[in-house]
Scaffold this active site. Structure first.
Site, PDB file in Angstrom:
ATOM      1  N   GLN A  37      43.700  43.682  47.005  1.00 22.70           N
ATOM      2  CA  GLN A  37      42.810  44.523  46.212  1.00 22.70           C
ATOM      3  C   GLN A  37      41.383  44.013  46.198  1.00 22.70           C
ATOM      4  OE1 GLN A  37      43.464  43.315  41.712  1.00 22.70           O
ATOM      5  NE2 GLN A  37      45.459  43.399  42.754  1.00 22.70           N
ATOM      6  N   HIS A  62      37.583  44.748  43.596  1.00 24.92           N
ATOM      7  CA  HIS A  62      37.029  45.344  42.385  1.00 24.92           C
ATOM      8  C   HIS A  62      35.585  45.755  42.654  1.00 24.92           C
ATOM      9  CE1 HIS A  62      40.609  43.832  40.591  1.00 24.92           C
ATOM     10  NE2 HIS A  62      40.234  42.574  40.664  1.00 24.92           N
ATOM     11  N   ARG A  96      43.173  49.275  45.792  1.00 21.16           N
ATOM     12  CA  ARG A  96      44.232  48.558  46.510  1.00 21.16           C
ATOM     13  C   ARG A  96      44.232  48.881  48.001  1.00 21.16           C
ATOM     14  NH1 ARG A  96      46.025  50.434  41.663  1.00 21.16           N
ATOM     15  NH2 ARG A  96      46.613  48.816  40.145  1.00 21.16           N
TER      16      ARG A  96
END
Length: 411
Positions: free
Chosen positions: A113, A115, A294
């Site tokens: 993942q 952010h 993701r």
């Protein structure tokens, strides 16, 4: 000071024993992946109830009924944000607690993942709001408008993948693997760099088949450690293949930096850094956000185009942050963001009172032993597995005891 009870998260990858063990309790009935000790709307902690960070009804739901509703930390802060957060924090961040403190216990790997930055989060949130995507929808990318830099402070040996290796190093790792996909990926790496190789594995047009992924994983497992340029990378890929067979994230792990944190060490992850936590127990502090994009190693929603738009593909070593010693008992990890800092407190003399830096909203979690906390004319005792919220209006915090604690605060 207020007692703080967190919100447990029963994600599939969590451990049944790690967090209950911190509380001196037997294993839970199901996985306890995280405990949130913050005011984020998706899982705000409760205030003024209980004696541990997790209610027994969250650990043993078939045996212990839930108690009556209690006031959340978010609701308590909203009653008087200036007193709870301090005027300087309100001026910078509004009336919300800027950070989210967690205890995290992955027994299995988390998803691969990244952010977003604040600008990316604001733009993505606005677009999904305009499109009418419910905030609870499983295919929603942006749950809020905030970025999500984070720092993991290891309580046990903690394994992770973080950021990309240098292109030359990736080429070395792939070179000796007897699998067509590995050699094809080396060619892509030579022409398109690290981003090109990562995109090749994820995009629909070039995404490898499960059989091709399996061949790479089998080649990693078969390569003798003595002959491997990265035996640890081989082990990680083979392990990921067992849990997520056929997932291109298995091969993508070979492009990334493996990280091992010993207890007391910390890893910082900035916006856009691709990563995955693999195993261990840690305290995690981050900006108050739940925005996750993701790439794989998950059964949840994957949005490859959006992830690639957010991704930082620059090769860089993992960002380990060393603490700065404040006094004999307190050391602080200063992350390169304004949302949070994390201090570790190691009390060794019950007769000596220690001043703990910080004047804004603070969250104190006791990890081991016991301590007596004093602030704002109030005294409260905590033992392992208990937490308190110290509002800005309480002023200077001091403590004494014999134990190991952490404090989340705003710089």
């Amino acid at each position: 000071m207020l007692e703080l009870r967190g919100r447990a998260r029963p994600y599939q990858w969590g451990s049944t024993s790690a967090i209950p063990g911190l509380l001196g309790k037997p294993p839970a009935e199901g996985p306890v992946a995280e405990v949130w000790l913050g005011a984020h709307p998706d899982g705000p902690a409760s205030v003024g109830v209980g004696t541990s960070i997790v209610d027994d009804s969250q650990l043993y739901p078939s045996r212990v009924p839930p108690g009556p509703p209690s006031q959340s930390l978010a609701e308590w802060i909203a009653q008087d944000p200036g007193a709870a957060l301090g005027e300087s924090v309100v001026e910078r961040y509004g009336t919300s607690l800027p950070y989210l403190l967690k205890v995290i216990a992955p027994a299995e790997p988390l998803s691969l993942q990244v952010h977003p930055s604040i600008e990316q989060a604001e733009e993505g949130f606005a677009a999904e709001e305009a499109a009418g995507v419910p905030r609870s929808a499983p295919d929603r990318n942006y749950k809020d408008r905030n970025h999500k830099p984070e720092l993991a402070y290891a309580l046990t040996t903690f394994e992770a993948l973080a950021g990309f290796r240098a292109r030359r190093r990736i080429g070395e790792v792939l070179k000796g693997l007897d699998a067509p996909l590995a050699q094809r990926l080396r060619a892509v790496l030579g022409m398109g760099g690290v981003r090109g190789a990562f995109e090749y594995l994820l995009r629909e047009q070039t995404r490898p088949s499960p059989e091709e992924v399996a061949e790479v994983a089998e080649a990693c497992a078969a390569r003798p450690a003595a002959d491997s340029p990265s035996a640890r990378a081989d082990r990680v890929a083979a392990m990921l293949s067992e849990r997520y067979p056929g997932d291109p994230g298995v091969v993508a792990s070979l492009l990334m930096n493996p990280v091992t944190l010993n207890p007391g060490e910390a890893l910082f992850l900035s916006a856009g850094t691709v990563h995955a936590y693999l195993s261990g127990v840690a305290v995690e502090i981050m900006a108050a956000s739940d925005n996750v994009l993701r790439a794989g190693l998950t059964h949840k929603h994957v949005d490859v185009p959006e992830l690639l738009a957010v991704l930082n593909s620059s090769a860089s070593p993992p960002t380990r942050i060393a603490p700065e010693r404040v006094n004999a008992a307190v050391s602080t990890f200063y992350a390169p963001v304004d949302d949070f800092e994390l201090s570790e407190i190691r009390l060794r003399d019950a007769n000596t009172r220690v001043r703990v830096r910080g004047i804004g909203p603070r969250t104190v979690l006791c990890l081991r032993g016991a301590a007596q906390l004093e602030a704002g004319g109030r005294v409260r005792s905590v033992i392992a597995g208990q937490a308190v919220f110290v509002p800005a209006s309480d002023g200077q915090l001091t403590m004494r005891g014999i134990g190991h604690l952490v404090q989340a605060a705003v710089p």
